[in-house]
Design an enzyme around this catalytic site. Structure first.
Site, PDB file in Angstrom:
ATOM      1  N   LEU A  13       0.824  -1.208   0.000  1.00 15.62           N
ATOM      2  CA  LEU A  13       0.000   0.000   0.000  1.00 15.62           C
ATOM      3  C   LEU A  13       0.862   1.264   0.000  1.00 15.62           C
ATOM      4  CD1 LEU A  13      -2.683  -1.180   2.574  1.00 15.62           C
ATOM      5  CD2 LEU A  13      -3.127  -0.676   0.157  1.00 15.62           C
ATOM      6  N   GLU A  30      -5.142   8.316   1.592  1.00 19.43           N
ATOM      7  CA  GLU A  30      -4.994   9.419   2.534  1.00 19.43           C
ATOM      8  C   GLU A  30      -4.234   8.957   3.769  1.00 19.43           C
ATOM      9  OE1 GLU A  30      -5.231  13.184   4.182  1.00 19.43           O
ATOM     10  OE2 GLU A  30      -5.641  12.512   2.124  1.00 19.43           O
ATOM     11  N   LYS A  45     -13.602 -14.558  21.473  1.00 16.69           N
ATOM     12  CA  LYS A  45     -14.410 -14.814  20.280  1.00 16.69           C
ATOM     13  C   LYS A  45     -14.545 -16.317  20.022  1.00 16.69           C
ATOM     14  CE  LYS A  45     -15.314 -13.020  15.699  1.00 16.69           C
ATOM     15  NZ  LYS A  45     -14.964 -11.970  14.718  1.00 16.69           N
ATOM     16  N   GLU A 130      -8.449  -8.932   6.866  1.00 18.91           N
ATOM     17  CA  GLU A 130      -9.631  -8.129   6.554  1.00 18.91           C
ATOM     18  C   GLU A 130      -9.193  -6.714   6.213  1.00 18.91           C
ATOM     19  OE1 GLU A 130     -13.846  -7.775   8.720  1.00 18.91           O
ATOM     20  OE2 GLU A 130     -12.257  -6.714   9.789  1.00 18.91           O
TER      21      GLU A 130
END
Length: 207
Positions: A13, A30, A45, A130
């Site tokens: 990225l 940004e 979880k 994710e």
């Protein structure tokens, strides 16, 4: 392993961000945020899902251990980053497009589950991560909505729903307006060649 996946993704990225800023004079990113779910959160979880509390169980059943959020100036940049991910060796296994189809409360974002190839010394591991992709306006709405309601005990009361949705619609309208300004500026640069603006209001020398 999930940290390595985040490191791989962040490197890509940041390279794309610098490349586009240099080559196209427009940075589609940004800012970027990342996180690895804490061991306590992973265990909680797994217990909630009735799953064994083991490393293998977490790897096989949890898809949100590694998370990255990418905030973009424009909606078109969101889909550009998605396409770059798809073209650069990362498999998109699930897409939830809350930009095309916002949630009832107005939430907008593009959620991707991807498999990131992590190159180790003796093998390549594909790790699930994710990614949330959204504009600055979408990120502002989501951040403030979370601060107002998450800490107050969950979902907002019905009387707030209309205001939340109206605020989300206003953010979407802002995105559309800023996109229009961005396109208008690009068109103006094509019509007025570089260098002419440099004349400004200066008087040309007499001949």
């Amino acid at each position: 392993m999930h940290k390595f996946a985040v490191d791989e993704l962040l490197t890509k990225l940041r390279i794309w961000s610098e490349e586009f800023d240099y080559a196209h004079e427009h940075d589609p990113i940004e800012h970027i945020a990342s996180r690895i779910k804490r061991p306590e959160s992973i265990m909680q979880k797994l217990r909630r899902k009735g799953l064994p509390v083991t490393l293998a169980s977490a790897r096989d059943h949890l898809t949100d251990i590694a998370g990255v959020r990418v905030v973009c100036p424009f909606v078109s940049d969101v889909y550009l980053i998605r396409d770059l991910i798809r073209r650069n060796g990362m498999e998109i296994v699930q897409t939830k497009d809350y930009i095309a189809e916002p949630k009832p409360n107005g939430y907008r974002s593009l959620h991707l589950l991807i498999r990131v190839p992590v190159h180790l010394s003796d093998r390549v591991e594909k790790v699930t991560a994710e990614i949330q992709l959204r504009t600055i306006a979408m990120d502002f709405w989501a951040a403030v909505e979370r601060k107002i309601f998450d800490k107050s005990g969950g979902a907002p009361r019905p009387e707030f729903s209309g205001e939340l949705k109206a605020a989300a619609d206003a953010a979407a309208d802002l995105d559309a307006r800023m996109k229009g300004l961005h396109e208008l500026k690009a068109l103006a640069r094509e019509v007025v060649p570089d260098g002419i603006e440099g004349l400004g209001g200066e008087e040309l020398p007499a001949r």
